[in-house]
Write a protein that holds these residues in place. Sequence first.
Motif, PDB file in Angstrom:
ATOM      1  N   VAL A   1       4.413  15.034 -10.636  1.00 21.94           N
ATOM      2  CA  VAL A   1       4.840  15.258 -12.023  1.00 21.94           C
ATOM      3  C   VAL A   1       3.799  16.091 -12.762  1.00 21.94           C
ATOM      4  CG1 VAL A   1       5.080  14.068 -14.238  1.00 21.94           C
ATOM      5  CG2 VAL A   1       6.383  13.280 -12.267  1.00 21.94           C
ATOM      6  N   ILE A   2       2.535  15.740 -12.588  1.00 26.11           N
ATOM      7  CA  ILE A   2       1.466  16.470 -13.268  1.00 26.11           C
ATOM      8  C   ILE A   2       1.396  17.916 -12.782  1.00 26.11           C
ATOM      9  CG2 ILE A   2      -1.051  16.641 -13.491  1.00 26.11           C
ATOM     10  CD1 ILE A   2      -1.098  13.558 -13.437  1.00 26.11           C
ATOM     11  N   LEU A   3       1.437  18.098 -11.477  1.00 22.70           N
ATOM     12  CA  LEU A   3       1.297  19.441 -10.910  1.00 22.70           C
ATOM     13  C   LEU A   3       2.496  20.325 -11.211  1.00 22.70           C
ATOM     14  CD1 LEU A   3      -0.242  18.441  -7.463  1.00 22.70           C
ATOM     15  CD2 LEU A   3      -1.407  19.674  -9.313  1.00 22.70           C
ATOM     16  N   CYS A   4       3.666  19.718 -11.347  1.00 21.01           N
ATOM     17  CA  CYS A   4       4.878  20.504 -11.631  1.00 21.01           C
ATOM     18  C   CYS A   4       5.039  20.828 -13.110  1.00 21.01           C
ATOM     19  CB  CYS A   4       6.125  19.749 -11.164  1.00 21.01           C
ATOM     20  SG  CYS A   4       6.415  19.786  -9.395  1.00 21.01           S
ATOM     21  N   ALA A   5       4.698  19.883 -13.979  1.00 22.30           N
ATOM     22  CA  ALA A   5       5.128  19.997 -15.375  1.00 22.30           C
ATOM     23  C   ALA A   5       4.012  19.995 -16.406  1.00 22.30           C
ATOM     24  CB  ALA A   5       6.108  18.851 -15.698  1.00 22.30           C
ATOM     25  N   ALA A   6       2.756  19.903 -15.982  1.00 22.11           N
ATOM     26  CA  ALA A   6       1.674  19.809 -16.970  1.00 22.11           C
ATOM     27  C   ALA A   6       0.556  20.808 -16.675  1.00 22.11           C
ATOM     28  CB  ALA A   6       1.122  18.382 -16.999  1.00 22.11           C
ATOM     29  N   PRO A   7       0.578  21.973 -17.296  1.00 20.92           N
ATOM     30  CA  PRO A   7      -0.503  22.948 -17.097  1.00 20.92           C
ATOM     31  C   PRO A   7      -1.874  22.396 -17.480  1.00 20.92           C
ATOM     32  CG  PRO A   7       1.369  23.962 -18.213  1.00 20.92           C
ATOM     33  CD  PRO A   7       1.637  22.488 -18.184  1.00 20.92           C
ATOM     34  N   ASP A   8      -1.895  21.442 -18.437  1.00 23.80           N
ATOM     35  CA  ASP A   8      -3.162  20.839 -18.844  1.00 23.80           C
ATOM     36  C   ASP A   8      -3.515  19.611 -18.015  1.00 23.80           C
ATOM     37  OD1 ASP A   8      -1.191  19.134 -19.720  1.00 23.80           O
ATOM     38  OD2 ASP A   8      -1.980  18.902 -21.758  1.00 23.80           O
ATOM     39  N   LEU A   9      -2.715  19.333 -16.960  1.00 18.06           N
ATOM     40  CA  LEU A   9      -2.936  18.202 -16.045  1.00 18.06           C
ATOM     41  C   LEU A   9      -2.910  16.862 -16.766  1.00 18.06           C
ATOM     42  CD1 LEU A   9      -5.724  19.675 -13.723  1.00 18.06           C
ATOM     43  CD2 LEU A   9      -3.240  19.773 -13.456  1.00 18.06           C
ATOM     44  N   SER A  10      -2.058  16.766 -17.777  1.00 19.00           N
ATOM     45  CA  SER A  10      -1.904  15.524 -18.539  1.00 19.00           C
ATOM     46  C   SER A  10      -0.539  14.913 -18.241  1.00 19.00           C
ATOM     47  CB  SER A  10      -2.031  15.798 -20.039  1.00 19.00           C
ATOM     48  OG  SER A  10      -1.541  14.722 -20.804  1.00 19.00           O
TER      49      SER A  10
ATOM     50  N   VAL B   1       0.839  -1.203   0.000  1.00 22.78           N
ATOM     51  CA  VAL B   1       0.000   0.000   0.000  1.00 22.78           C
ATOM     52  C   VAL B   1       0.870   1.248   0.000  1.00 22.78           C
ATOM     53  CG1 VAL B   1      -1.694   1.337   1.320  1.00 22.78           C
ATOM     54  CG2 VAL B   1      -1.945  -1.142   1.112  1.00 22.78           C
ATOM     55  N   PHE B   2       1.912   1.226   0.818  1.00 22.23           N
ATOM     56  CA  PHE B   2       2.844   2.360   0.891  1.00 22.23           C
ATOM     57  C   PHE B   2       3.480   2.618  -0.472  1.00 22.23           C
ATOM     58  CE2 PHE B   2       7.189   3.940   1.473  1.00 22.23           C
ATOM     59  CZ  PHE B   2       6.953   5.091   2.199  1.00 22.23           C
ATOM     60  N   PHE B   3       3.980   1.569  -1.112  1.00 21.78           N
ATOM     61  CA  PHE B   3       4.656   1.728  -2.403  1.00 21.78           C
ATOM     62  C   PHE B   3       3.678   2.172  -3.481  1.00 21.78           C
ATOM     63  CE2 PHE B   3       6.289   0.179  -6.473  1.00 21.78           C
ATOM     64  CZ  PHE B   3       7.583   0.678  -6.456  1.00 21.78           C
ATOM     65  N   ASP B   4       2.503   1.565  -3.502  1.00 20.41           N
ATOM     66  CA  ASP B   4       1.517   1.844  -4.547  1.00 20.41           C
ATOM     67  C   ASP B   4       1.018   3.288  -4.476  1.00 20.41           C
ATOM     68  OD1 ASP B   4      -0.708   0.904  -6.529  1.00 20.41           O
ATOM     69  OD2 ASP B   4      -1.791   1.840  -4.871  1.00 20.41           O
ATOM     70  N   THR B   5       0.578   3.706  -3.286  1.00 24.63           N
ATOM     71  CA  THR B   5      -0.087   4.999  -3.162  1.00 24.63           C
ATOM     72  C   THR B   5       0.849   6.120  -2.730  1.00 24.63           C
ATOM     73  OG1 THR B   5      -2.142   3.852  -2.578  1.00 24.63           O
ATOM     74  CG2 THR B   5      -2.034   6.197  -2.105  1.00 24.63           C
ATOM     75  N   ILE B   6       1.589   5.892  -1.642  1.00 24.04           N
ATOM     76  CA  ILE B   6       2.432   6.970  -1.113  1.00 24.04           C
ATOM     77  C   ILE B   6       3.576   7.294  -2.072  1.00 24.04           C
ATOM     78  CG2 ILE B   6       3.864   7.727   0.811  1.00 24.04           C
ATOM     79  CD1 ILE B   6       0.936   7.455   1.515  1.00 24.04           C
ATOM     80  N   ILE B   7       4.119   6.270  -2.743  1.00 20.09           N
ATOM     81  CA  ILE B   7       5.253   6.527  -3.640  1.00 20.09           C
ATOM     82  C   ILE B   7       4.796   6.748  -5.089  1.00 20.09           C
ATOM     83  CG2 ILE B   7       7.374   5.572  -4.622  1.00 20.09           C
ATOM     84  CD1 ILE B   7       7.932   4.238  -1.971  1.00 20.09           C
ATOM     85  N   CYS B   8       4.204   5.705  -5.703  1.00 18.44           N
ATOM     86  CA  CYS B   8       3.914   5.782  -7.146  1.00 18.44           C
ATOM     87  C   CYS B   8       2.824   6.802  -7.483  1.00 18.44           C
ATOM     88  CB  CYS B   8       3.540   4.396  -7.669  1.00 18.44           C
ATOM     89  SG  CYS B   8       4.941   3.267  -7.723  1.00 18.44           S
ATOM     90  N   CYS B   9       1.714   6.760  -6.762  1.00 17.04           N
ATOM     91  CA  CYS B   9       0.644   7.723  -7.045  1.00 17.04           C
ATOM     92  C   CYS B   9       1.089   9.148  -6.745  1.00 17.04           C
ATOM     93  CB  CYS B   9      -0.613   7.380  -6.232  1.00 17.04           C
ATOM     94  SG  CYS B   9      -1.483   5.908  -6.815  1.00 17.04           S
ATOM     95  N   THR B  10       1.882   9.314  -5.685  1.00 16.02           N
ATOM     96  CA  THR B  10       2.381  10.650  -5.356  1.00 16.02           C
ATOM     97  C   THR B  10       3.316  11.160  -6.445  1.00 16.02           C
ATOM     98  OG1 THR B  10       2.196  10.228  -2.984  1.00 16.02           O
ATOM     99  CG2 THR B  10       3.654  12.011  -3.660  1.00 16.02           C
ATOM    100  N   LEU B  11       4.183  10.298  -6.957  1.00 16.04           N
ATOM    101  CA  LEU B  11       5.064  10.705  -8.048  1.00 16.04           C
ATOM    102  C   LEU B  11       4.254  11.180  -9.253  1.00 16.04           C
ATOM    103  CD1 LEU B  11       7.937   8.043  -8.074  1.00 16.04           C
ATOM    104  CD2 LEU B  11       8.177  10.514  -7.713  1.00 16.04           C
ATOM    105  N   THR B  12       3.222  10.423  -9.604  1.00 16.94           N
ATOM    106  CA  THR B  12       2.370  10.823 -10.728  1.00 16.94           C
ATOM    107  C   THR B  12       1.760  12.195 -10.486  1.00 16.94           C
ATOM    108  OG1 THR B  12       1.814   8.509 -11.211  1.00 16.94           O
ATOM    109  CG2 THR B  12       0.365  10.189 -12.120  1.00 16.94           C
ATOM    110  N   ALA B  13       1.227  12.393  -9.281  1.00 17.16           N
ATOM    111  CA  ALA B  13       0.583  13.671  -8.958  1.00 17.16           C
ATOM    112  C   ALA B  13       1.573  14.832  -9.009  1.00 17.16           C
ATOM    113  CB  ALA B  13      -0.048  13.579  -7.568  1.00 17.16           C
TER     114      ALA B  13
END
Length: 418
Positions: free
Chosen positions: A309-318, A295-307
């Motif tokens: 990345v999107i918030l930092c580098a994608a104005p269109d949230l893609s 659960v830690f790896f799936d959500t805290i690490i991988c999902c957080t990385l995705t979020a």
Amino acid sequence: MAEFLGKISTFIWGSGLVFLLLLTGIIYTLKLGFIQFKLIPRLIHCTHKSRGNINGSSQFRTVCMSLGTAMGTGNITGVAAAVSIGGAGSIFWMWVSAFLGMALVYAENCLSVTYSSAEKRGPMAYIEKGIGSRCLAVFFAIMCIGACFGMGGMVQVNSYAHHLENCISVNNYLIAAASFILIFLVTSGGAKRIGTTAQMLLPAASLLYMAVSAAVLFRFRERLPQVFSDIFSEALGLRQTLGGAAGFTVSKAVSVGIRRGIFSNEAGLGSSPILHSSAENSSPQLQGLWSMFEVFFDTIICCTLTALVILCAAPDLSIETAFASVLGNNSTVFLALEMIVFAFCTIIGWFYCGSAAYRYISGKNNSSGLCLAFAAAASIGAVAELRTVWTLSDIFNGLMALPNLLGLLLLVKKVKSE
């Protein structure tokens, strides 16, 4: 019909079930003395002490199989949707959901190891033996089979087929045929082949995904402080207070974030204890701790990385736009390949869950007929519109959680004693 099913799904996944999941997570967090904070030292200690049972699957294969079931396409597209709908604040509530979910999966797996046998595994074992209700256990098994064919099979193939169609010119019927062959070849080999396949695919795909995400974050590292500030301020509504919009904004962030966390790590749904019941080690503590790490790896690490990345580098949230900042035109192909691996690991892991449920109801071991039926149903996802299947899958997942959570609430003392 689709509208009617949509109303049922909305009702099942309403505030009642979400509250029940969170309440159960809070109860176990308190009863187990905030075990989440003790994960790493206890996991190292228990793993070092374990000797294992040569008749089971290797521990690493089991972890990959279970983690692969949770790490579907939703870790990429689902997180993007959560940020788009609930804003940056939804990420904070996704963390809260994962934190409480870690206590839930620990309890699930402790009970599974305690009560499981060759014929009865996971929630089906502790619901029947622990609380004495075969009817509820059969109900869980039926819902599990439905979720296996829907969310675990057709929906996953449908997701990666659309991504392949967008990045390369390939006939969907060819995707369906290739999916059928690969799924049948892997699932017909039972738990060992499923676990070995997940062990080969998932670590490499996860590390590559994390590496590319880290490269994006390094390039836009100056934006990270502001992104974290947005996550916490929007989660608590601080920024919207003066404008009078705090209540609505916080409500949406909480709802989307918590649901995204639940769908991502599947804590409380009952799939993890079925998968861990095949492990080589029969220690309730060890299986509980490994499931917490997942659960830690799936959500805290991988999902957080995705979020991030999107918030930092994608104005269109893609996510594709974000990855294009370091991969250029190759970002579409990269994402398609990652989606295929994550989805395929989900597919084969969910087959194991469905086959265990089928064995519990029928009393028969897995047959090639079940593998053929599952592979055929899953491959249909490449060529069919699945709006109704998506909705039905949500319903099956929600109805799996209800008897499982009842079993967890009634067996708190048993988990604590273990």
